[in-house]
Write an enzyme that holds these catalytic residues in place. Structure first.
Site, mmCIF file in Angstrom:
data_model
loop_
_atom_site.group_PDB
_atom_site.id
_atom_site.type_symbol
_atom_site.label_atom_id
_atom_site.label_comp_id
_atom_site.label_asym_id
_atom_site.label_seq_id
_atom_site.Cartn_x
_atom_site.Cartn_y
_atom_site.Cartn_z
ATOM 1 N N CYS B 84 0.819 -1.218 0.000
ATOM 2 C CA CYS B 84 0.000 0.000 0.000
ATOM 3 C C CYS B 84 0.849 1.262 0.000
ATOM 4 C CB CYS B 84 -0.945 -0.007 1.192
ATOM 5 S SG CYS B 84 -1.837 -1.555 1.339
ATOM 6 N N HIS B 334 -9.044 4.348 -0.966
ATOM 7 C CA HIS B 334 -7.693 3.786 -0.908
ATOM 8 C C HIS B 334 -7.423 2.897 -2.124
ATOM 9 C CE1 HIS B 334 -4.005 2.202 0.519
ATOM 10 N NE2 HIS B 334 -4.452 1.221 1.288
#
Ligand SMILES: [Zn+2]
Lengths: 125, 386
Positions: B84, B334
């Site tokens: 991420c 996200h």
């Protein structure tokens, strides 16, 4: 997916009642296989030692939404437990839905498919 | 060599069922280049984050694909992957190339297409950031890993689910004012607590959504900016990146993110600042607990005090240290491979005074992006003009 030979060895050790961990002869740091290098001091003096078969619960969570391999088994509980030797291990709770922090659990494994292994913990009381 | 930010852009975050990885990235990259008054042929280096495209698109070699479809075949291109934190690594790599004097123009960014895949498939792909044998084989999901961290934090510091929920309430509210934000509705503590459980103690509203999105930033050397007459006020002044154990079980303290502490220390030193100098922050709130751990690791709160941030308004837009004025990952969304540069886009807008949730006269901004459960972390520091 490729089955990792080191993990099969580790899981079979638990299944046979002879789990192992690694300890650094130089700095006493503890770790789990398959490390060649001590994560603390960087030396290559890790020695395989016998690990206890019980541990105490350090954290736990009840999982309601999961990855495909476990989606049909929700809800289930995953715990991180700490052994007296200092290493921690992640596994699924068996024989109970919840555990208290600090509760003693026994480590085990279940075979899934041909050569996949699931680490488990069960309350000892 | 001073690195300056000449242009930034993010696509709207949310669902883009009619787009694709290459199209969405091109949208963001073209808008960032336009913002910079530069063309695709000016790009010398292209670094782009993408995490799960191998699984969802059956497509590797993403750096070259993105350079190709952007019309920037002259550029050196590469995908950066740090779960991420992939896009933050892209930005760091671009800044390093310019800082070393190897390039004058670097396009950095990231893209992720997540919504077209089923929730289980996406959860499975994201789980690749965890330790496959020690975590995934035990049935541990990503929310599950953060739940274990949350439970450890709750146990150690007597924190409550209400205090965790306050982070979602703050970030959802910020998201409503941000036009690119995926979630456009406010929430309250009760609604967070009443939302379906995902992994105790985390409920659905403690978790970021599944997002399609792309972001891009154009980094240039100061001399190039002068030569081309570019209007640049924001500089990229420091970056830190560090690692920790891949599996959560190997960390001595489950409620502490050491990679973030190390990355922050490095970034602060390179930027010549400390936590007290930071005016605005975009950080990695993939789950409510993650924001609390982050503001402690970054030095804004003592360990165990992070819950105070949202509960007492210290991290609000008008608070002592405004955190996630964009809505953060929780509300803005996200798209994992894009998030680090999405944060840079938001901070750049803050430092240029054009953010929808504008903080009063910020000078120093910081981004913090976490790979997996904290096995990697990137902290980037930006400085605005006086
Ligand atoms: Zn050692």
């Amino acid at each position: 997916m490729i089955v990792q030979p080191w993990f099969v060895d580790f899981a079979e050790g638990i299944a046979d009642g002879e789990p192992v961990y690694l300890a650094c002869e130089d700095c006493d740091q503890v770790a789990l296989p398959p490390r060649a290098v001590c994560p603390e001091c960087g030396t290559r003096t890790l020695e395989e030692r016998p690990l206890s078969e019980t541990a105490t619960v350090t954290s736990s969570t009840r999982i309601f939404s999961s990855i495909p391999a476990f989606a049909d088994e929700t809800p289930y509980t995953v715990v991180i437990a700490t052994f007296d030797e200092g290493v921690r291990l992640t596994g699924q709770l068996r024989d109970a839905d919840e555990v208290e922090l600090g509760e003693t659990v026994a480590v085990g494994v279940e075979q899934r498919g041909d050569d996949e292994w699931l680490v488990t913990f069960s309350p000892t009381d | 060599m001073t690195v300056q930010i000449a242009g930034v852009a993010s696509t709207p975050f949310g669902e883009h069922p009619d787009s694709s990885t290459r199209e969405l990235f091109t949208d963001a990259a073209l808008e960032a280049l336009e913002d910079a008054s530069l063309s695709v042929h000016d790009v010398e280096e292209l670094y782009a984050g993408n995490f799960i495209g191998d699984v969802t698109d059956d497509q590797g070699h993403v750096g070259a694909m993105l350079a190709d479809y952007l019309g920037a075949r002259q550029a050196a291109s590469m995908r950066t992957e740090s779960a991420c934190a992939s896009a933050s690594s892209a930005a760091r790599s671009g800044a390093q190339a310019i800082g070393a004097g190897d390039a004058d123009v670097a396009l950095v960014g990231g893209v992720e297409m997540m919504s077209a895949s089923g929730i289980e498939e996406v959860t499975d792909a994201l789980a690749n950031a965890a330790d496959n044998e020690y975590e995934n084989e035990a049935g541990l999901t990503f929310p599950g890993i953060y739940a274990l961290m949350a439970q450890a934090y709750v146990n150690e510091f007597d924190a409550t689910q209400e205090e965790l929920a306050a982070v979602a309430v703050k970030n959802y509210e910020n998201g409503v004012s941000n036009p690119i934000s995926q979630r456009q509705e406010e929430t309250d503590v009760e609604s967070v607590l009443d939302s379906p459980p995902v992994a105790t103690p985390l409920n659905l509203q403690d978790c970021c959504p599944i997002t399609d999105g792309a972001s891009a930033a154009v980094l240039v050397s100061e001399s190039y900016a002068e030569e081309r007459g570019l209007e640049t006020t924001v500089s990229f002044v420091g970056s830190g990146q560090a690692s920790d154990s891949l599996a959560l079980q190997d960390r001595p303290d489950l409620a502490r993110t050491r990679a973030a502490e190390r990355a922050a220390e490095d970034a602060y030193e390179r930027a010549g600042i400390g936590p007290d100098d930071v005016d605005v922050v975009e950080l990695h709130d993939c789950f409510t607990i993650a924001e609390i751990l982050a503001i402690e690791a970054l030095g804004f709160f003592e360990r165990g005090q992070g819950t105070r941030g949202a509960v007492e308004g210290e991290t609000a837009v008008d608070g002592r240290i405004p955190v996630n004025t964009s809505g953060g990952l929780l509300a803005k969304g996200h798209p994992v491979g894009a998030t680090g540069v999405a944060q840079i886009v938001e901070i750049t807008k803050q430092l240029e005074g054009r953010h929808p949730n504008q903080v009063e006269d910020p000078t120093v901004g910081l981004t913090h992006t976490v790979g997996g459960s904290g096995a990697s972390c990137v902290v980037n520091v930006l400085r605005g003009g006086e």
